[in-house]
Design a protein around this motif. Structure first.
Motif, PDB file in Angstrom:
ATOM      1  N   THR A  64      27.465  52.400  15.000  1.00  0.00           N
ATOM      2  CA  THR A  64      27.702  52.776  13.607  1.00  0.00           C
ATOM      3  C   THR A  64      27.378  51.577  12.719  1.00  0.00           C
ATOM      4  O   THR A  64      27.423  50.435  13.178  1.00  0.00           O
ATOM      5  N   PRO A  65      27.046  51.850  11.474  1.00  0.00           N
ATOM      6  CA  PRO A  65      26.773  50.743  10.546  1.00  0.00           C
ATOM      7  C   PRO A  65      27.959  49.794  10.454  1.00  0.00           C
ATOM      8  O   PRO A  65      27.802  48.591  10.330  1.00  0.00           O
ATOM      9  N   PHE A  66      29.176  50.358  10.550  1.00  0.00           N
ATOM     10  CA  PHE A  66      30.363  49.521  10.442  1.00  0.00           C
ATOM     11  C   PHE A  66      30.414  48.503  11.571  1.00  0.00           C
ATOM     12  O   PHE A  66      30.642  47.313  11.347  1.00  0.00           O
ATOM     13  N   VAL A  67      30.201  48.974  12.798  1.00  0.00           N
ATOM     14  CA  VAL A  67      30.242  48.066  13.947  1.00  0.00           C
ATOM     15  C   VAL A  67      29.135  47.032  13.826  1.00  0.00           C
ATOM     16  O   VAL A  67      29.336  45.845  14.074  1.00  0.00           O
ATOM     17  N   ALA A  68      27.940  47.495  13.408  1.00  0.00           N
ATOM     18  CA  ALA A  68      26.810  46.577  13.261  1.00  0.00           C
ATOM     19  C   ALA A  68      27.148  45.470  12.272  1.00  0.00           C
ATOM     20  O   ALA A  68      26.804  44.309  12.475  1.00  0.00           O
ATOM     21  N   GLY A  69      27.858  45.819  11.209  1.00  0.00           N
ATOM     22  CA  GLY A  69      28.175  44.837  10.191  1.00  0.00           C
ATOM     23  C   GLY A  69      29.377  43.986  10.533  1.00  0.00           C
ATOM     24  O   GLY A  69      29.491  42.842  10.107  1.00  0.00           O
ATOM     25  N   PHE A  70      30.308  44.556  11.323  1.00  0.00           N
ATOM     26  CA  PHE A  70      31.541  43.829  11.598  1.00  0.00           C
ATOM     27  C   PHE A  70      31.344  42.769  12.658  1.00  0.00           C
ATOM     28  O   PHE A  70      31.966  41.713  12.610  1.00  0.00           O
ATOM     29  N   LEU A  71      30.493  43.051  13.638  1.00  0.00           N
ATOM     30  CA  LEU A  71      30.230  42.059  14.676  1.00  0.00           C
ATOM     31  C   LEU A  71      28.918  41.366  14.385  1.00  0.00           C
ATOM     32  O   LEU A  71      27.849  41.884  14.660  1.00  0.00           O
ATOM     33  N   GLY A  72      28.993  40.212  13.814  1.00  0.00           N
ATOM     34  CA  GLY A  72      27.795  39.432  13.549  1.00  0.00           C
ATOM     35  C   GLY A  72      27.006  39.960  12.367  1.00  0.00           C
ATOM     36  O   GLY A  72      27.422  40.891  11.679  1.00  0.00           O
ATOM     37  N   VAL A  73      25.848  39.358  12.160  1.00  0.00           N
ATOM     38  CA  VAL A  73      24.985  39.736  11.041  1.00  0.00           C
ATOM     39  C   VAL A  73      23.959  40.725  11.567  1.00  0.00           C
ATOM     40  O   VAL A  73      23.494  40.605  12.693  1.00  0.00           O
ATOM     41  N   SER A  74      23.672  41.741  10.788  1.00  0.00           N
ATOM     42  CA  SER A  74      22.597  42.623  11.229  1.00  0.00           C
ATOM     43  C   SER A  74      21.766  43.073  10.037  1.00  0.00           C
ATOM     44  O   SER A  74      22.240  43.134   8.914  1.00  0.00           O
ATOM     45  N   ASN A  75      20.485  43.359  10.309  1.00  0.00           N
ATOM     46  CA  ASN A  75      19.588  43.905   9.299  1.00  0.00           C
ATOM     47  C   ASN A  75      19.501  45.403   9.518  1.00  0.00           C
ATOM     48  O   ASN A  75      19.200  45.856  10.621  1.00  0.00           O
ATOM     49  N   LEU A  76      19.809  46.173   8.496  1.00  0.00           N
ATOM     50  CA  LEU A  76      19.719  47.626   8.613  1.00  0.00           C
ATOM     51  C   LEU A  76      18.638  48.120   7.661  1.00  0.00           C
ATOM     52  O   LEU A  76      18.688  47.867   6.453  1.00  0.00           O
ATOM     53  N   LEU A  77      17.630  48.823   8.234  1.00  0.00           N
ATOM     54  CA  LEU A  77      16.529  49.327   7.419  1.00  0.00           C
ATOM     55  C   LEU A  77      16.567  50.849   7.443  1.00  0.00           C
ATOM     56  O   LEU A  77      16.534  51.455   8.519  1.00  0.00           O
TER      57      LEU A  77
END
Ligand SMILES: Nc1ncnc2c1ncn2[C@@H]1O[C@H](COP(=O)(O)OP(=O)(O)OP(=O)(O)O)[C@@H](O)[C@H]1O
Ligand SMILES: [Mg+2]
Lengths: 275, 373
Positions: free
Chosen positions: B245-258
């Motif tokens: 989920t976007p939340f998990v992607a953002g909560f653990l470390g940095v991530s680029n979402l396109l």
């Protein structure tokens, strides 16, 4: 310029220090003089019925402290009432405080308010209304009416004292106890009670002190029984025997002794990291 | 949203039947109008170091307190082993808790604090002393047993709380942000210490934290909580490499979402037309609008990988171990970390045009963030 300022400042400081010292001396004299006189006159050897003029030193008042008819009985009654009333009031008051702090129940706000009523109502009103109540209920005046009256006004003091301690109580401590296998009763015994014990002791002493010297409420509800304050009042009208000073001094010494012990114990516990 | 939290199979190499120590089934907790925990289901395996990770107010403490018996669920069931424990008081549950405030008994010595649980169990005197001292030895507090809690430092108190809970040999140990009050250095030490103890004694730990680094360092498995629900449950590397989920992607470390649209079994078309290849299983049957995710350190600026995206460097910052670039592309702004492998190597400068590239394996897919953000 600065020298003048300095001098003025120093004079001001000196004056201030002396004013404070003088004020303190006067203050304590004001506070302690009556007590000192009470103590001194317990060693007086009055010639008449009145113990108001210094006549000479004697140990007799202390040796024959119960030489005045009725005094011993009055003291015994007062002690009996004070012991029972402070025990009962503190026990009930502790439970009330626990309920008030721990549980949200209907009428909690009202109870909180009612607890303060006896503290803020003039004693004369309390005494008179109790008298009316007992008269209407056809209760025989005597030991029991005095006891009920004393428990009644002591409870409020007990509740307020214990509540103050409970409000700052970390609930997690009780949860931790239960977590470690203590049921409700063991938790109360091993954790809650030891931690609020100082407040309970304070409540006990406070209730005892209030009960033993209560006059107004007792006067309304004592029937023919005579407590120590009633005895003092009665004898003061026909003459004051020095034995009253003896008892007064004894009470004072016991009270101060308790207080000093308490301070010492608290200090020692504080140093050992207890509280 | 709506990715069902799944319980992954036991780690490879583990033999024998899986034993579940804690099972929550559809647990909901409502406080008046607040739903603190929302239909939460979860299984925790025996002997694992399990972390409940999430932002403040997401319901971690409430979940832990329901397992410990300090709160009752509004609905749902909680099993410890095979036993339904809903309605049982804390003292009838085979779990122990390390409280965030430690909650040491101030009127008892360290020895008596640790002995408290054993005494309640009715342990006989001789064995008790030995077990308490052994436990104090384990947490490296020998010789402190006659002190009072307030005569210890924060870190020492923390270890007393740990010893006090562990000495009862519970089935599960619950820890609610146990390191929250410690300074950074002590925290790091205690993280390793806790991990080692858990490994040595083999008791299941459930560790609540809002610190993702702490959870990653310590836990075998992590449940990421968000608004009373579990967004994703998995091992630290699963959560990091394959957030769902976007939340998990953002909560653990940095991530680029396109943002983009699914355009095939393993292809997502970004809004500027770029085709991004992803691992087929990363799509998990999603169609329509999605977001493609890439971790900053997985992106190369020297080309060579299958997915490419041209862009312009807008910022660069040297941070020692790596250089961080912000790159503007037709699909949005990306953060890129390039490791400084060779000393003095010239990187890109702001204004440079370059082509970013990354491998399909390093690409994850989450539900579209549009509308929900
Ligand atoms: N006793 C309570 N009464 C009312 N609401 C509560 C109570 N306990 C928790 N809540 C609410 O439930 C939600 C979850 O709280 P919880 O303490 O579980 O969060 P948390 O994840 O532990 O957060 P934190 O990281 O800040 O400790 C919050 O919105 C909180 O306000
Ligand atoms: Mg919390």
């Amino acid at each position: 310029m600065s020298g003048v300022m300095d001098l003025g400042g120093r004079a001001w400081a000196l004056a201030r220090r002396n004013v404070l010292a003088a004020y303190s001396v006067l203050f304590f004299a004001y506070l302690l003089l009556p007590i000192a006189i009470v103590i001194a006159f317990s060693f007086n050897n009055p010639t008449g019925r009145f113990n108001y003029v210094w006549q000479g030193f004697t140990w007799n008042n202390w040796r024959y402290w119960d030489g005045v008819p009725g005094l011993r009985g009055a003291i015994e009654l007062s002690l009996e009432i004070a012991v029972i009333a402070s025990l009962v009031a503190t026990a009930l008051g502790t439970l009330v405080a626990l309920a008030l702090v721990r549980y949200g129940f209907r009428g909690r706000g009202a109870t909180n308010l009612l607890i303060f009523l006896p503290l803020s109502t003039p004693e004369i009103v309390l005494g008179a209304s109790l008298l009316t109540l007992f008269l209407n209920a056809n209760v025989a005046f005597g030991f029991w009416t005095i006891l009920i009256a004393h428990i009644m006004f002591c409870i409020s003091f007990a509740v307020v004292t214990v509540k103050a301690r409970l409000v700052g109580f970390d609930r997690h401590l009780e949860e931790a106890a239960m977590d470690l296998g203590a049921n409700e009763w063991a938790t109360f015994q091993k954790v809650t009670l030891p931690l609020i014990a100082p407040a309970i002791l304070a409540a006990l002493l406070l209730c005892f002190a209030i009960s033993i010297d209560d006059f107004v409420v007792t006067y309304f509800n004592s029937g023919t029984r005579i407590t120590f304050p009633l005895f003092v009042w009665g004898s003061a009208r026909i003459g004051a025997p020095p034995q009253i000073n003896v008892i007064g001094t004894a009470i004072f010494v016991v009270a101060v002794g308790l207080m000093v012990t308490n301070v010492l114990v608290q200090n020692r516990r504080g140093k050992r990291g207890l509280v | 949203m709506a990715v069902e939290p799944r319980v992954a199979p036991a780690p490879a190499g583990q033999t024998g039947p899986r034993i579940v120590d804690v099972r929550l089934e559809g647990v909901t907790k409502r406080f008046d109008d607040v739903v603190a925990v929302d239909d939460l289901s979860l299984e925790i395996e025996q002997g694992s170091f399990f972390a409940l990770l999430g932002p403040s107010g997401c319901g971690k403490t409430t979940t832990l307190r329901m397992i410990g018996g300090f709160e009752e669920p509004t609905s749902g069931t909680i099993f410890l082993g095979d036993r339904d424990v809903v309605g049982l008081p804390p003292y009838r549950r085979d779990v122990n808790t390390v409280f965030q405030s430690y909650a040491l008994f101030p009127h008892l010595s360290i020895f008596e604090n640790v002995a408290f649980g054993l005494r309640r169990q009715g342990a006989e005197r001789k064995g008790l002393r030995g077990r308490v001292l052994e436990m104090l030895h384990l947490v490296e507090l020998e010789g402190m047993e006659r002190r009072k809690p307030r005569q210890l430092s924060g870190g020492q108190q923390q270890r007393v709380a740990l010893a006090r809970a562990l000495v009862c040999s519970p089935r599960v140990l619950l820890l609610d942000e146990p390191l929250g009050a410690l300074d950074l250095k002590l925290r790091k030490q205690m993280q390793l210490f806790l991990k080692r103890i858990q490994h040595d004694i083999g008791i299941t730990f459930i560790h609540v934290t809002h610190d993702q680094e702490e959870a990653m360092t310590m836990a075998d498995r992590i449940a990421v909580m968000n608004k009373g629900r579990i967004d994703q449950l998995g091992s630290p590397d699963e959560l990091y490499e394959r957030p769902e989920t976007p939340f998990v992607a953002g909560f653990l470390g940095v991530s680029n979402l396109l943002p983009g649209t699914v355009a095939g079994a393993d292809v997502v078309r970004l809004d500027d037309g770029t085709q991004v290849h992803v691992a087929a299983e990363a799509l998990q049957g999603r169609t329509g609008r999605v977001a493609v995710g890439i971790r900053p350190e997985k992106i190369r600026i020297d080309g060579g990988d299958a997915n490419t995206l041209p862009g312009t460097v807008s910022e660069s910052a040297y941070v020692g171990v790596a250089t961080q670039y912000i790159v503007e592309t037709g699909s949005g702004r990306l953060t890129v970390y390039v490791q400084n492998v060779r000393p003095g190597a010239e990187g890109a400068a702001p204004g440079d045009r370059l082509t970013l590239s990354w491998s399909p394996d390093a690409t994850f897919v989450v539900d579209s963030t549009e509308g929900s953000a």
